[in-house]
Scaffold this active site. Structure first.
Site, short mmCIF file in Angstrom:
data_model
loop_
_atom_site.label_atom_id
_atom_site.label_comp_id
_atom_site.label_asym_id
_atom_site.label_seq_id
_atom_site.Cartn_x
_atom_site.Cartn_y
_atom_site.Cartn_z
CD GLU A 285 -2.72 -1.26 0.01
OE1 GLU A 285 -3.27 -0.26 -0.58
OE2 GLU A 285 -2.87 -2.37 -0.56
N1 NAD Z 1 -1.43 3.68 1.10
C1 NAD Z 1 -1.48 3.50 2.25
O1 NAD Z 1 -2.30 2.88 3.03
C2 NAD Z 1 -0.37 4.39 2.95
C3 NAD Z 1 -0.61 4.62 4.51
C4 NAD Z 1 0.36 5.28 5.18
C5 NAD Z 1 1.44 5.83 4.27
N2 NAD Z 1 1.55 5.65 3.10
C6 NAD Z 1 2.59 6.14 2.17
O2 NAD Z 1 3.62 6.04 3.19
C7 NAD Z 1 4.85 7.01 2.68
C8 NAD Z 1 5.05 7.68 4.10
O3 NAD Z 1 5.72 6.81 5.19
P1 NAD Z 1 7.24 6.56 5.14
O4 NAD Z 1 7.76 7.79 5.08
O5 NAD Z 1 7.36 5.95 6.36
O6 NAD Z 1 7.41 5.57 3.83
P2 NAD Z 1 8.87 4.82 3.48
O7 NAD Z 1 8.67 4.25 2.33
O8 NAD Z 1 9.98 5.79 3.54
O9 NAD Z 1 9.22 3.94 4.58
C9 NAD Z 1 8.00 2.88 4.91
C10 NAD Z 1 9.05 1.59 5.64
O10 NAD Z 1 9.65 1.08 4.87
C11 NAD Z 1 11.05 0.83 5.36
N3 NAD Z 1 11.92 0.69 4.28
C12 NAD Z 1 12.62 1.75 3.81
N4 NAD Z 1 13.49 1.27 2.84
C13 NAD Z 1 13.57 -0.33 3.07
C14 NAD Z 1 14.29 -1.28 2.33
N5 NAD Z 1 15.07 -1.00 1.28
N6 NAD Z 1 13.76 -2.49 2.75
C15 NAD Z 1 13.04 -2.72 3.64
N7 NAD Z 1 12.25 -1.82 4.25
C16 NAD Z 1 12.61 -0.46 3.98
C17 NAD Z 1 11.05 2.01 6.25
O11 NAD Z 1 12.08 1.83 7.50
C18 NAD Z 1 9.69 1.91 6.83
O12 NAD Z 1 9.53 1.04 7.98
C19 NAD Z 1 3.98 8.21 2.01
O13 NAD Z 1 4.34 7.99 0.60
C20 NAD Z 1 2.61 7.70 2.23
O14 NAD Z 1 1.66 7.97 0.93
C21 NAD Z 1 0.65 5.03 2.57
#
Ligand code: NAD
Ligand code: A1AUG
Length: 516
Positions: A285
């Site tokens: 998501e």
């Molecule tokens: N569609 C939905 O339901 C939903 C809900 C909430 C947030 N979001 C989206 O999430 C984003 C904001 O959240 P964020 O800043 O935490 O996102 P992010 O993508 O930076 O991080 C999300 C998670 O992924 C992990 N991560 C990052 N790189 C990784 C890798 N290489 N391998 C494994 N894990 C890794 C991070 O540590 C974190 O736990 C925005 O784009 C927002 O739109 C979507």
């Protein structure tokens, strides 16, 4: 089991305010915690740590996180595998009993959890309380989901010579990789959806909000989920994240976060590693670039209120946030006047006072969001600053709610900024408005403000988003009222809070016993 949404706190009640004050005072009086990894029930504190800080007061450390190394990921998967061998045979009724205990513990610790969420994520008290309700609703929805799925398919054709069954089996050990912005509800929902389906999990919160994630993990332990079934991991994305995602013993990934990371994970997960005997399932998501269309007969006060709430609550840091505003030219000036008035009235009280405007999550977010504001100011042919545009990171990462008038080619109109920056564009027809709204690789939320029934029908038929709203804000989906998930590059549409969601963590086995 009947579903009832968990009621929110009434923040105007004196007793509620007193409980909140006590919870914040207690948090202030507590030493900064060291957060361990928890693998197979064993707590591991690493020498190297990462600080989770209060974004409203960046000098304040909320917790020091341990950093998992590859060997610890191996151990966590092995612990999960062992726990899975027993958990998969535990009845749905027994699993759900533990979930009920967890719900009661979350209720019991409600004020403490709210205080940690506010301190660590910078969201206000009302939003933090909303997370408590959403987490409880998610757990109840997934309990019901498993009650519905536990007997498998009920429509197989009977036979006199064969008994036939099609039943759902859990997948194995998965990882919940969660974003920072709903550090309790999304993380907890992602873990519990898979666990109640019979899987074991690696629980990986965002490093920005792992203190509240850990507190939730502790409540899961206290509820009695077996040792090793849920393993708590924090670490550096590039070193630990990729290793986890590629691991041959990992069966599935339940990811919520940005498009960039989601696609990276999807790509890594697609290549089978030596010793891997399955196609890794990826539920992802991701982000949004969500539009609101304001039609020429819309109730403009209602629209302005919805726009402000959608674009600026939680500083625009919701995947569902409105970041593109598309307005019919005949009401453009009138609507903008209302939006600008409301933007200027947003109060900047500190987060603890439940104010409208708080900090953005981290320096990384502050730099990204302000780079869009600077781009807007530096490119006047595509962007005109109408409101806000100031920012200040002296104490915390604060950015003024900002409105730009933009062209359709502006980066502000096309890229997910994930902050309090809204781009507005004037159009001369409803058809043009819908064409612009659909002209994106994302497909999460969208909202039309209109009284025109033909236009309402047209968006229902032709606006390709996972959550379409009419005369309502784009944010604030409620479990069992607005199943939530996106189309296109917004995700795999695993609608949260539904039976469909749980089903993603199951596979269907057909069992035929020929006795003729
Ligand atoms: N569609 C939905 O339901 C939903 C809900 C909430 C947030 N979001 C989206 O999430 C984003 C904001 O959240 P964020 O800043 O935490 O996102 P992010 O993508 O930076 O991080 C999300 C998670 O992924 C992990 N991560 C990052 N790189 C990784 C890798 N290489 N391998 C494994 N894990 C890794 C991070 O540590 C974190 O736990 C925005 O784009 C927002 O739109 C979507
Ligand atoms: N489900 C939430 C958004 C979650 C992502 O940030 C909403 O509907 O506003």
């Amino acid at each position: 089991m009947n579903f009832v949404n968990e009621p929110e706190l009434d923040l105007t009640q004196e007793a509620v305010q007193k409980h909140l004050q006590q919870a914040f005072a207690q948090l202030d009086a507590t030493d900064t915690p060291d957060i361990p990894l928890v693998i197979g029930g064993k707590r591991i504190y690493t020498d190297e740590t990462l600080a989770s800080v209060n974004p409203a007061q960046k000098s304040e450390v909320v917790g020091n996180l341990s950093l998992a190394q590859p060997a610890q990921i191996d151990d966590a998967l092995a612990a999960g595998r062992r726990a899975f061998q027993e958990w998969k045979f535990i009845s749905v009724a027994d699993r759900n009993q533990l979930a009920t205990k967890l719900v009661n513990l979350v209720r019991e610790h409600r004020y403490e959890l709210i205080a940690i969420i506010v301190e660590e994520s910078g969201k206000n008290v009302g939003e933090a309380d909303g997370e408590i309700c959403e987490l409880i609703d998610f757990i109840h929805a997934y309990m019901i989901g498993m009650e519905q799925l536990k007997d498998g398919l009920d429509y197989l054709v009977p036979s006199p010579v064969e008994s036939r069954e099609a039943r759902y089996l859990p997948l194995g050990v998965g990882a919940a990789i969660a974003p920072w912005n709903f550090p309790l509800a999304i993380l907890g929902g992602m873990v519990m959806g898979a666990v109640l389906a019979g899987n074991a999990m690696i629980m990986k919160p965002s490093s920005d909000t792992a203190v509240v994630g850990y507190r939730l993990f502790e409540l899961m332990e206290q509820a009695g989920f077996p040792t090793g079934l849920i393993n708590f991991i924090t670490g550096k994305n590039a070193e630990m994240g990729d290793y986890l995602v590629k691991h041959p013993k990992l069966r599935f990934i339940n990811f919520t976060g940005s498009k960039q990371v989601g696609l990276h994970i999807n790509q890594l997960a697609a290549t089978p590693q030596p010793g891997q005997i399955w196609i890794k399932r990826v539920v992802a998501e991701m982000g949004g670039k969500n539009a609101i269309i304001v039609d020429d007969d819309a109730d403009l006060d209602q629209a302005a209120a919805g726009i402000i709430s959608s674009a600026f609550t939680m500083q625009g840091q919701k995947c569902s946030a409105n970041s593109r505003l598309i307005v019919l030219d005949s009401v453009y000036d009138q609507l903008l006047a209302k939006v600008e008035t409301r933007m200027k009235a947003l109060n900047h009280d500190p987060a603890r006072a439940n104010g409208d405007v708080g900090p953005v999550i981290a320096k990384r977010a502050f730099d990204k969001i302000t780079s869009y504001i600077d781009y807007g100011k530096d490119n006047p042919e595509q962007n005109t600053l109408l409101v806000g545009g100031n920012y200040d990171d002296t104490q915390g990462w604060f950015i003024e709610p900002t409105l730009f008038e933009v062209t359709a080619t502006s980066r502000i109109f096309n890229e997910e900024i994930f902050g309090p920056v809204l781009g507005v564009i004037k159009v001369s027809s409803f058809e043009e408005a819908l064409q612009l709204a659909n002209d994106t690789a994302y497909g999460l939320t969208g909202s039309l403000y209109s009284k025109n029934q033909a236009h309402i029908k047209t968006v229902v038929d032709d606006w390709y988003v996972g959550n379409l709203y009419i005369n309502r804000k784009t944010t604030g989906a409620v479990v069992y009222q607005h199943p939530f998930g996106g189309f296109n590059l917004s995700g795999t549409d695993g609608k949260t809070g539904t039976t469909n969601y749980v089903q993603q963590f199951l596979e269907l086995q057909s069992v035929t016993n020929h006795h003729g």
